[in-house]
Enzyme design. Structure first.
Site, mmCIF file in Angstrom:
data_model
loop_
_atom_site.group_PDB
_atom_site.id
_atom_site.type_symbol
_atom_site.label_atom_id
_atom_site.label_comp_id
_atom_site.label_asym_id
_atom_site.label_seq_id
_atom_site.Cartn_x
_atom_site.Cartn_y
_atom_site.Cartn_z
ATOM 1 N N PRO A 92 121.598 45.219 -49.590
ATOM 2 C CA PRO A 92 121.428 43.811 -49.998
ATOM 3 C C PRO A 92 122.767 43.099 -50.140
ATOM 4 O O PRO A 92 122.816 41.875 -50.155
ATOM 5 C CB PRO A 92 120.725 43.901 -51.361
ATOM 6 C CG PRO A 92 120.419 45.323 -51.610
ATOM 7 C CD PRO A 92 121.122 46.169 -50.605
ATOM 8 N N GLU A 119 120.332 53.578 -56.344
ATOM 9 C CA GLU A 119 121.214 52.433 -56.625
ATOM 10 C C GLU A 119 122.022 52.039 -55.394
ATOM 11 O O GLU A 119 122.750 51.047 -55.414
ATOM 12 C CB GLU A 119 122.170 52.764 -57.778
ATOM 13 C CG GLU A 119 121.498 52.859 -59.133
ATOM 14 C CD GLU A 119 120.748 51.592 -59.508
ATOM 15 O OE1 GLU A 119 121.256 50.494 -59.246
ATOM 16 O OE2 GLU A 119 119.640 51.716 -60.048
ATOM 17 N N ARG A 157 113.476 44.402 -28.930
ATOM 18 C CA ARG A 157 112.895 43.228 -28.243
ATOM 19 C C ARG A 157 113.863 42.603 -27.246
ATOM 20 O O ARG A 157 113.454 42.013 -26.260
ATOM 21 C CB ARG A 157 112.538 42.132 -29.256
ATOM 22 C CG ARG A 157 111.316 42.361 -30.069
ATOM 23 C CD ARG A 157 111.151 41.228 -31.060
ATOM 24 N NE ARG A 157 110.939 39.942 -30.398
ATOM 25 C CZ ARG A 157 109.810 39.556 -29.853
ATOM 26 N NH1 ARG A 157 108.777 40.356 -29.891
ATOM 27 N NH2 ARG A 157 109.711 38.378 -29.274
ATOM 28 N N ASP A 172 111.742 32.261 -28.369
ATOM 29 C CA ASP A 172 111.510 32.660 -29.758
ATOM 30 C C ASP A 172 112.331 31.802 -30.708
ATOM 31 O O ASP A 172 113.396 31.278 -30.331
ATOM 32 C CB ASP A 172 111.926 34.128 -29.968
ATOM 33 C CG ASP A 172 110.807 35.103 -29.611
ATOM 34 O OD1 ASP A 172 109.671 34.646 -29.440
ATOM 35 O OD2 ASP A 172 111.097 36.301 -29.518
HETATM 36 C C1 LIG Z 1 117.102 49.692 -54.662
HETATM 37 S S1 LIG Z 1 118.147 49.345 -53.327
HETATM 38 C C2 LIG Z 1 119.729 49.303 -54.083
HETATM 39 C C3 LIG Z 1 120.067 47.940 -54.570
HETATM 40 C C4 LIG Z 1 121.482 47.831 -55.131
HETATM 41 N N1 LIG Z 1 121.578 48.438 -56.404
HETATM 42 C C5 LIG Z 1 121.835 46.361 -55.226
HETATM 43 O O1 LIG Z 1 121.384 45.707 -56.156
HETATM 44 O O2 LIG Z 1 122.522 45.830 -54.329
HETATM 45 C C6 LIG Z 1 118.170 50.848 -52.417
HETATM 46 C C7 LIG Z 1 118.480 50.718 -50.944
HETATM 47 O O3 LIG Z 1 117.520 49.871 -50.328
HETATM 48 C C8 LIG Z 1 118.090 49.206 -49.216
HETATM 49 N N2 LIG Z 1 117.865 47.765 -49.388
HETATM 50 C C9 LIG Z 1 117.240 47.163 -50.424
HETATM 51 N N3 LIG Z 1 117.174 45.841 -50.254
HETATM 52 C C10 LIG Z 1 117.749 45.578 -49.051
HETATM 53 C C11 LIG Z 1 117.990 44.390 -48.325
HETATM 54 N N4 LIG Z 1 117.633 43.190 -48.759
HETATM 55 N N5 LIG Z 1 118.589 44.501 -47.130
HETATM 56 C C12 LIG Z 1 118.976 45.695 -46.642
HETATM 57 N N6 LIG Z 1 118.787 46.861 -47.304
HETATM 58 C C13 LIG Z 1 118.183 46.808 -48.495
HETATM 59 C C14 LIG Z 1 119.551 49.595 -49.186
HETATM 60 O O4 LIG Z 1 119.737 50.612 -48.215
HETATM 61 C C15 LIG Z 1 119.812 50.103 -50.591
HETATM 62 O O5 LIG Z 1 120.861 51.047 -50.636
#
Ligand SMILES: C[S@@+](CC[C@H](N)C(=O)[O-])C[C@H]1O[C@@H](n2cnc3c(N)ncnc32)[C@H](O)[C@@H]1O
Length: 230
Positions: A92, A119, A157, A172
């Site tokens: 994220p 995390e 795609r 698209d």
């Molecule tokens: C619970 S999340 C960790 C969130 C992290 N503690 C933060 O707040 O940035 C666990 C994993 O989900 C994936 N993930 C969750 N949300 C995502 C998003 N919006 N985009 C890409 N990967 C995501 C990532 O690989 C991340 O390491």
């Protein structure tokens, strides 16, 4: 293109690979898609992929050693030059995914997608492997598997031969900084809702003009920032 996904839940990908465009692209040899169990690269008896965070606090952090070992082995096994490889950590905190970004990535020959859990991933992974971080949106999912599916699907795609009609990708949404125009199919009348007359006219030039106008109008109304950035 070869796409390798590193995850603690490779089974999640089985069905996703088996349907629609991804499945067809695999069958045609356009993409070589594999999901790998990160535990394969652990060295301890318990096949540990995570540990508690330095500094304390809640949750667990994914360990760097198996992740780096996975990426290095997959890179070596691919036989593809590193200049044609993109290593992507789904996070994220990463760059927001966009169609232009997908277009850039589609030029690679090897894409390694790393799915985090808990995390997240030890921060040194990015430095150690030269990975780029990509986010699929401003919200938090419980794992990087669904984001990896999103990236893989959007990438495939765009690969030549993946779509039955390549023209459909050209129209698209986001391909040209505008949204796609609306689509209709039979019946022409449903509960008083009529298909726009021009689409029934057989006048292809008029249809093209209508579609272009509607794409612009809808973009202006729904996503005006797309027009400003073009
Ligand atoms: C619970 S999340 C960790 C969130 C992290 N503690 C933060 O707040 O940035 C666990 C994993 O989900 C994936 N993930 C969750 N949300 C995502 C998003 N919006 N985009 C890409 N990967 C995501 C990532 O690989 C991340 O390491």
């Amino acid at each position: 293109m070869r796409i390798d996904i590193v995850t603690i839940f490779p089974e999640m990908f089985r069905d996703v690979f088996e349907f629609g465009i991804l499945s067809r692209a695999r069958d045609r040899g356009i993409v070589d898609l594999s999901a790998h169990d990160l535990r394969k690269w652990t060295t301890d008896r318990h096949r540990t992929t995570d540990d508690s965070p330095y500094g304390g606090g809640p949750g667990m952090v994914m360990k760097i050693e198996p992740l780096v070992a996975a990426v290095e082995e997959l890179a070596a096994k691919s036989g593809i030059d590193s200049s044609k490889r993109r290593i992507i950590l789904l996070s994220p905190r990463g760059e927001p995914l966009s169609q232009p970004k997908i277009r850039l990535l589609s030029a690679a020959e090897h894409v390694v997608l790393v799915s985090g859990r808990y995390e997240g991933v030890d921060e040194r992974f990015v430095v150690a492997t030269g990975a780029e971080e990509i986010s699929i949106g401003d919200y938090v999912l419980s794992g990087g598997e669904i984001p990896a599916m999103v990236v893989a699907d959007a990438l495939v795609r765009l690969l030549p031969g993946a779509l039955a009609d390549p023209a459909s990708a050209q129209h698209d949404s986001f391909s040209d900084s505008v949204l796609d125009h609306p689509h209709y199919t039979r019946p022409a009348l449903f509960r008083g809702l009529r298909v726009p007359e021009v689409l029934l006219s057989g006048d292809h030039a008029a249809v093209d003009v209508w579609r272009e106008q509607r794409a612009l109008e809808d973009t202006r109304a729904r996503r005006p920032e797309l027009l400003q950035s073009s």
